[in-house]
Design an enzyme around this catalytic site. Sequence first.
Site, PDB file in Angstrom:
ATOM      1  N   CYS A 192       0.939  -1.220   0.046  1.00 55.62           N
ATOM      2  CA  CYS A 192      -0.078   0.056   0.043  1.00 55.62           C
ATOM      3  C   CYS A 192       0.800   1.351   0.054  1.00 55.62           C
ATOM      4  CB  CYS A 192      -1.020  -0.063   1.313  1.00 55.62           C
ATOM      5  SG  CYS A 192      -2.196  -1.306   1.036  1.00 55.62           S
ATOM      6  N   LEU A 227      -0.111   0.257   8.829  1.00 52.57           N
ATOM      7  CA  LEU A 227      -0.027   1.732   8.681  1.00 52.57           C
ATOM      8  C   LEU A 227      -1.175   2.374   8.888  1.00 52.57           C
ATOM      9  CD1 LEU A 227       1.913   1.004   5.592  1.00 52.57           C
ATOM     10  CD2 LEU A 227       3.262   1.833   7.491  1.00 52.57           C
TER      11      LEU A 227
END
Length: 880
Positions: A270, A443
Amino acid sequence: MTDTRIGTGTQAVDRTGDGAPAEPDEAARRNDIDAMVDVATSAANAFRKLDQKQVDTIVEAMVEAGIRAAVELAMVAVEETGFGVFEDKVVKNYVATEFLYDYLRDKKSVGVIEEDVERSIVRVAEPIGVVLAITPVTNPTSTVLYKAIVAAKTRNAIVFRPSPFAVRSCERTVEILRAAAEAAGMPPGALQVIPDAAHEVTHYLFKHPLVDFIWVTGGQKIVALANAAGKPTLSVGPGNAPIYLHRTADIRGAVVDILISKTFDASVICPAEQTCIIDEAIYDDTIAEFERMGAHVLTDEQCAAVADFAFGCGDKVNLEALGRQAPELAARAGFTVDQAVKVLLAPLPADLDELAAHPLVQEKLMPVLGLVRARDVQHGIDAAVLVTEHGGLGHTSAIYADDPAVIEAFSLAVRTGRILVNAPTAVGALGGIYNNLTPTFSLGCGTWGGSSTTENVNYMQLLNIKTVSHRRTPPQWFRVPSNTFFNAGALENLRDVECDSVVVITDALSEQRGVVDELRGKVRARHLKVFSEIEPEPDEATIRRGVALLEASPPDLLIAIGGGSVIDAAKAIRLFYEHPEKDLAALTLPFLDPRKRMADYPQDPHKIRLVAVPTTSGTGSEVSPAAVLTVAGRKETLVDYSLVPDMAIVDPLLALSMPRTLTVDTGVDALTHALEAAASIFATPYTDAFCVQAARLIFEALPRAYENPDDLSARTDMSNAATLAGLAFSNAFVGTNHALAHAVGARFGIAHGRANGVFLPHTLRYNADLPTKFMPAPGYSAYVAPEKYAQLGRIIFGGHEPDESRRRLFQGVHDLLERLGVPRTLAELGVPEDEFRAALPELAITAFQDLSNRTNPRMPLVSEITTLLRLGYYGDDDTH
C-alpha cells in the site's frame, strides 16, 4: 488498500470449484463460530497469566519458525494469489519476523513496562483479549506473521479472517506459527483461522460479544464495515502515495529508490509510490534517467488502455491487473513493451482539475507510476495534496529535496501519517530499513483515513496501558584483530605469547608436513596437545570432538595452524567450548540484515586466546568473523565478530610447500573476496583500500607463485593479499559468487576456490549489468557496482574511460584464470550433466538462501541464479 474485482467484469469468480457442497445451516455455522471464539476467550484468559519471560519465549519460537519458513510461505503466497514477486515476498516475510523481532526483543509488554521515578508514575500493560484480524490478499503471509507475533507479544488471542483469495496462505502461516508457539507454552486456541469466506461470517464476528478488538488490513469497504461495528477497531486506509522531486533532488538516487520501491512485490504494497511530481527544471533529466534504468513512458493510447483494463469496470480494481510485472500488465492491457521494463510511467495532466478527473490518479497496486510536471514548488505541493485526497489521506508521502524550507512546506501541507524524506515509500514506510520508523505491516492513517492512529502500528496499540501515579515526596564499522604479524619469520612472534597449556588445532596433512614441530620450538608452554582431525569443510561431529578435547585438558591458548577449514573449525571449537549452551542451528539461523539478525552470539570476554596461523593464501579466515561448517550436507556459516581470532600470524614460509592446485584454489578465493567486497552494498572507503591492494597483489603475484612455488617474494605478496582481502570482506562481506560456490561446492564436492573461479567471470558481468531488481540498501544511493569495477580496473590495468577500465579488469580475470589452468565450467570439473540438471532447482534455492547474497549489489532473483548456474555448467555458449 484497494478493493478488487476479478477479470474484466464486475462479478466475482467462484473459486470453490464445481460441485461444491451446499452452504451449511446458518445456526450450525454460528455454533461453530461461537465454539472457536469461546476457545479463543479461554486462551486469552490463560495467556494473561503468563509472565514476560514466558511470553518472550513464545515470541522467539514463533519468529524462528517464521524465519525458517520465509521462503516456503512466499512460494505459497505466489502460488495461491498468482501475483507479486516471490523474492520480494521472502523479504517481506523476513521484515515481518526478523526486523519485527529486532524491535520487540527488549520491549516490556507484561506488567510494569515503564517507571518514571522523577514523576512517580508507573505504567502497567494489560492485554486486550480476543482480537479479530482481517488480512489482505496482497500480503497474505507477511501480514499474518506480523499480526500473530505482535498479538503473542501482548498476550492476546487472535482469530484470523483472511481474504477469500488467500485462505491457504493464511492457514499455512498459522499452522507453522501455532506449532512453534504452543510447543513454547502458548495456550491452545490463542491462534486460529476462520476460513469460511461467507460475508455473513464476518458480519457475525464483527458483532460477536466475545470479540474485544477488530484489526483490519483490507479494502475500503471492509474498513468501513469494521468501523461501523461498534467495537474498538484499528484499521488502515488506502495508500495513494505522492512523491515530489524538487529541483534540488539527487536524480540518480531518487530514481533508483523509486524503482526499488515501485517494483517491490510488483507494487502490491500500500505505501508504494503512485504519482511522481517532478519540478520543471529537472523533469526531462529525471525521465531520461528513469528510461535509462529500465522504465517505459506510456503513450496517451497506452495510458488509456491501462486505465481501462485496471479501472474500467465499476468501483473496484481488476484483480487481473494487480501485482503483475510491467511487461505482463502491458500485454494484458493490449500492447507490448520490452521484457526488461520495470515500471510503466503514465504522464498525467499538470492542470489540477484535469488531474483530479484522471482515472490513474488513484492508488495503483501495479508497476504503474503517474507523472506530473510541476511548474513551481507550490504547484508541486498542491498536486501532492490533491493525490492524497483521492484515496491516500493519512497514509504515506515522500519528498526528494535538499532544501529544508521546501521539505518543511511539503510536510505542513500534505496530510499523511508518514512523510519520508529522500527515501522510498514502499520499503521505507514499513520501518527499520531506510529510517527508524517502527517496523510494521499495519500503517495507521489517522482520522483523515478513518483510523484511530497515524502510527506505524506495533505492540503498543494492542495493549491497555494502566498508569499508576504515586503521591510525591541508539552504522558502518571496520573491525580488525588486535594483532597481526606478517612477512617471512612472523612465526617467531609466538615466543612472546605467554602461555602454560596449549592445544594446537590442525589437519593430518599439515601435521605430517612438520608444522606442529615448528610450533613446538617457538611456544613457551609446559603442556602442548595436538588435535589434527580437521578435514576440509569440517562437520559438527568434528567440532564436538575438538570441544571434548578442550574440556578434558583446558588450555589457556589455542593455536589454529592450517588452511581456512582448520581456522574455521578452531573458531567454532572455542565458541562451543566456552558456551556449551549455544545451539549450532540457532546460531546459523538465516538473516536479511546482519545487524538485526535473531541469532544471539556471546559477547563476554573469551576464556582462552586464539592464534590463527594460515598455511594457505586465500581464505582470510585468520582475520574474518566467519566460520563455514558442513551441517547435514549443507554449508552453514557462523558469523560474528566474537569469532575473530585474537592474533593472526601470516608467515609466507609456511605456504612454500603448498601444491600448485591449492595455490590456485586459495588464490582465486582471495581474488573473489577482493572483487566481491569492492562491489558490496556494505563497502566503505576503508574496505575499498584493502580490496584494491589485495587485487593488485594477486594479479601480479599469483602467476609467479603458481609457476615458481619457491618464489618467496610471490608467496609473501600472496599471503599479505589474502589477509588484506580477508580484512575487506570481514567488514563489507561478499556476494552472489560465494552463494553459488557454496551451493555447488557442497552438492558436488568441489573445492571452494575452484567453484569461485568457475562463476567469477559470469557474476562480474552480472553485477556490472543493469539490475532487474535493486538491492534495498540505505547506504547505496545509486547503483555504483559498474563504477567500482571501473575504479579497480583503472588502478590495476589502466584505461581512460570507465568502460575501458572495466573491460580491462574483466579481461584480466579471464587471462589470469586461463594462465592458471582453472577449469571454466562445472562440466570440465566432471559434474555429470544429468546430475546437474536434476539438482538445478534445489541448487538455485540453496544459493538464493545463502547469506552471501545479502550484500550483493543487485538483488539476485531465483531465475537469475538459475541462469548463472547454467552458465557455470555450460559456459557462455549455453544453448541447452
